[in-house]
Write an enzyme that holds these catalytic residues in place. Sequence first.
Site, PDB file in Angstrom:
ATOM      1  N   ALA A 152     -10.435  -2.326   8.523  1.00 24.23           N
ATOM      2  CA  ALA A 152     -11.104  -3.057   9.603  1.00 24.23           C
ATOM      3  C   ALA A 152     -10.378  -2.837  10.928  1.00 24.23           C
ATOM      4  O   ALA A 152      -9.172  -2.564  10.951  1.00 24.23           O
ATOM      5  CB  ALA A 152     -11.167  -4.549   9.261  1.00 24.23           C
ATOM      6  N   PRO A 153     -11.074  -2.976  12.049  1.00 26.54           N
ATOM      7  CA  PRO A 153     -10.490  -2.717  13.364  1.00 26.54           C
ATOM      8  C   PRO A 153      -9.906  -3.967  13.996  1.00 26.54           C
ATOM      9  O   PRO A 153     -10.016  -5.072  13.448  1.00 26.54           O
ATOM     10  CB  PRO A 153     -11.694  -2.229  14.161  1.00 26.54           C
ATOM     11  CG  PRO A 153     -12.818  -3.080  13.622  1.00 26.54           C
ATOM     12  CD  PRO A 153     -12.521  -3.252  12.142  1.00 26.54           C
ATOM     13  N   TRP A 154      -9.320  -3.785  15.211  1.00 25.40           N
ATOM     14  CA  TRP A 154      -8.692  -4.908  15.885  1.00 25.40           C
ATOM     15  C   TRP A 154      -9.597  -5.627  16.874  1.00 25.40           C
ATOM     16  O   TRP A 154      -9.229  -6.672  17.400  1.00 25.40           O
ATOM     17  CB  TRP A 154      -7.410  -4.484  16.586  1.00 25.40           C
ATOM     18  CG  TRP A 154      -7.434  -3.237  17.423  1.00 25.40           C
ATOM     19  CD1 TRP A 154      -6.831  -2.046  17.124  1.00 25.40           C
ATOM     20  CD2 TRP A 154      -8.041  -3.046  18.717  1.00 25.40           C
ATOM     21  NE1 TRP A 154      -7.038  -1.130  18.126  1.00 25.40           N
ATOM     22  CE2 TRP A 154      -7.775  -1.718  19.127  1.00 25.40           C
ATOM     23  CE3 TRP A 154      -8.777  -3.870  19.567  1.00 25.40           C
ATOM     24  CZ2 TRP A 154      -8.220  -1.190  20.344  1.00 25.40           C
ATOM     25  CZ3 TRP A 154      -9.238  -3.356  20.767  1.00 25.40           C
ATOM     26  CH2 TRP A 154      -8.954  -2.032  21.156  1.00 25.40           C
ATOM     27  N   LYS A 178      -7.624  -3.467   4.519  1.00 24.42           N
ATOM     28  CA  LYS A 178      -6.496  -3.392   5.456  1.00 24.42           C
ATOM     29  C   LYS A 178      -6.962  -3.758   6.861  1.00 24.42           C
ATOM     30  O   LYS A 178      -7.797  -3.072   7.446  1.00 24.42           O
ATOM     31  CB  LYS A 178      -5.894  -1.984   5.494  1.00 24.42           C
ATOM     32  CG  LYS A 178      -4.579  -1.938   6.297  1.00 24.42           C
ATOM     33  CD  LYS A 178      -4.104  -0.517   6.554  1.00 24.42           C
ATOM     34  CE  LYS A 178      -4.719   0.058   7.806  1.00 24.42           C
ATOM     35  NZ  LYS A 178      -4.268  -0.630   9.058  1.00 24.42           N
ATOM     36  N   PRO A 179      -6.423  -4.834   7.446  1.00 24.83           N
ATOM     37  CA  PRO A 179      -6.702  -5.111   8.852  1.00 24.83           C
ATOM     38  C   PRO A 179      -5.884  -4.176   9.734  1.00 24.83           C
ATOM     39  O   PRO A 179      -4.973  -3.489   9.254  1.00 24.83           O
ATOM     40  CB  PRO A 179      -6.240  -6.564   9.016  1.00 24.83           C
ATOM     41  CG  PRO A 179      -5.153  -6.721   7.998  1.00 24.83           C
ATOM     42  CD  PRO A 179      -5.543  -5.831   6.836  1.00 24.83           C
ATOM     43  N   SER A 235     -12.199   4.216  15.371  1.00 25.06           N
ATOM     44  CA  SER A 235     -12.440   5.307  16.312  1.00 25.06           C
ATOM     45  C   SER A 235     -13.007   6.526  15.601  1.00 25.06           C
ATOM     46  O   SER A 235     -12.917   6.653  14.370  1.00 25.06           O
ATOM     47  CB  SER A 235     -11.138   5.693  17.009  1.00 25.06           C
ATOM     48  OG  SER A 235     -10.235   6.272  16.078  1.00 25.06           O
ATOM     49  N   GLU A 256     -18.324   3.402  10.438  1.00 24.92           N
ATOM     50  CA  GLU A 256     -18.898   2.807  11.650  1.00 24.92           C
ATOM     51  C   GLU A 256     -17.888   3.067  12.745  1.00 24.92           C
ATOM     52  O   GLU A 256     -16.824   2.437  12.783  1.00 24.92           O
ATOM     53  CB  GLU A 256     -19.171   1.314  11.464  1.00 24.92           C
ATOM     54  CG  GLU A 256     -20.171   0.752  12.462  1.00 24.92           C
ATOM     55  CD  GLU A 256     -19.567   0.368  13.799  1.00 24.92           C
ATOM     56  OE1 GLU A 256     -19.556   1.242  14.710  1.00 24.92           O
ATOM     57  OE2 GLU A 256     -19.104  -0.762  13.935  1.00 24.92           O
ATOM     58  N   CYS A 290     -18.159  -1.524  20.201  1.00 22.12           N
ATOM     59  CA  CYS A 290     -18.805  -0.205  20.132  1.00 22.12           C
ATOM     60  C   CYS A 290     -20.219  -0.217  20.684  1.00 22.12           C
ATOM     61  O   CYS A 290     -20.768   0.835  21.010  1.00 22.12           O
ATOM     62  CB  CYS A 290     -18.823   0.289  18.688  1.00 22.12           C
ATOM     63  SG  CYS A 290     -17.186   0.547  17.983  1.00 22.12           S
ATOM     64  N   GLU A 386     -15.468   7.106  25.194  1.00 20.18           N
ATOM     65  CA  GLU A 386     -15.458   5.651  25.062  1.00 20.18           C
ATOM     66  C   GLU A 386     -14.225   5.052  25.734  1.00 20.18           C
ATOM     67  O   GLU A 386     -13.095   5.383  25.382  1.00 20.18           O
ATOM     68  CB  GLU A 386     -15.492   5.278  23.579  1.00 20.18           C
ATOM     69  CG  GLU A 386     -15.692   3.798  23.323  1.00 20.18           C
ATOM     70  CD  GLU A 386     -15.885   3.490  21.856  1.00 20.18           C
ATOM     71  OE1 GLU A 386     -16.656   2.574  21.545  1.00 20.18           O
ATOM     72  OE2 GLU A 386     -15.264   4.178  21.013  1.00 20.18           O
TER      73      GLU A 386
END
Length: 483
Positions: A152-154, A178-179, A235, A256, A290, A386
Amino acid sequence: MTTELRRLRNYIDGEFREAADGRTTEVVNPATGEEYAVAALSGPADVDAAMAAAQAAFPAWRDLVPAERQKVLLKIADAFEARAEELIAAESENTGKPLALTRSEEIPPMVDQIRFFAGAARMLEGRSAGEYMEGMTSIIRREPIGVCAQVAPWNYPMMMATWKFAPALAAGNTVVLKPSDTTPASTLLMAEIIGGVLEELGHPKGVFNVLCGDRETGRLMVEHSVPAMASITGSVRAGIQVAASASKDVKRVHLELGGKAPVVVFEDADIAKAVEDISVAGFFNAGQDCTAATRVLVHESIHDEFVTALAKAAADTKTGQPDDEDVLYGPLNNANQLQQVSGFIERLPSHAKVEAGGHRVGEKGYFFAPTVVSGLQQDDEIIQHEVFGPVITVQSFSDEEQAVGYANGVEYALASSVWTKDHARAMRMSKRLDFGCVWINTHIPLVAEMPHGGFKQSGYGKDLSAYGFEDYTRIKHVMTSLG
């Protein structure tokens, strides 16, 4: 006199554990720029332990009837609601997000999404059984995949963790999640809550596990022999690395990735409404989304009027500390992200004009001003890549054909929006825009029932909806002789 930092530990097989080799990483509150905790830095032994726990728990969890998994998810949703203030506090310390907006904009959809997938668990569908060869009956089984390695992302630690674990568990899979290394706190609190529900209802402790760590930890998870699926939100670079790692043993991959959403504003649009909604959709969460409305394409006949209004909206938008109820967004997530966003502004070409913002706010924390940049051309760096910050760019177009070309002329294809009163034009644009989502006269609303996911370098696979749920299942054909 020094204050002992909080220790954030892995959650494996129902218990919190330090990393096997004792390594840690610092965790910083981005609203202050100060370290407040240390988190386990997981290595091979920790990944082995978590995967073994998930693998051992899988048969019992897989074999539950869907109604039983539904009970678990519904109870998790209830528990998240009951402990919402703890989750909000942890998420805000993780990210610097405003407390009030986290309370109103994240907890309710998270809970709703868990409840949606709880229902989806009981709605597995396939083609009807039948005789497609004389003397033979065929049926379709839709089954869980197995252990899922999820990263997972921040930018939305709690929300993105929910998008991952809820469909996976509903479908009968077990999870090692995993965060991000910068935002583990709220995910570990979620693990405590989920683990408590599993224990209370008598289910295996290893159904849900959380590993803290960095990119190397993520790589070890994806390349491990146990998981049957790897899922990441992050990313494009991270997605490419995950896909390459997963290819070594042909794991299923769910990606994603980044976005560069075009926001196409035609001359007949309600300018005041468009500016109001686009500024919120562009600056919310410091633009760290995003799907953020950060690449605006405006018809040349209203360009100047629109830019003036958008610059004023930016000037009226406030960023600040989490306890300030008047702010729209908090800091960027980390020092590297602040440097990245600042770098885009510093490297602007001479033909670009900063209409508002364009600078850091304060010396404490990682705050960046709401920014509007005009005068840009299609091949400019800030258009093609981005930014992931509170920066909205504006380009002008002359006609529908040029608008489509500019909109589709990037490597990302996650989300987009069209602003017009012309229904036929809106329908044409929704067909021609090469993005996984097209909003019309709005930007950024999401619902659990509808899919979220992109094309091209924005990845593949869907989150949310029945389509997202099906991504966590596999299809088996069973044929039996009638003789």
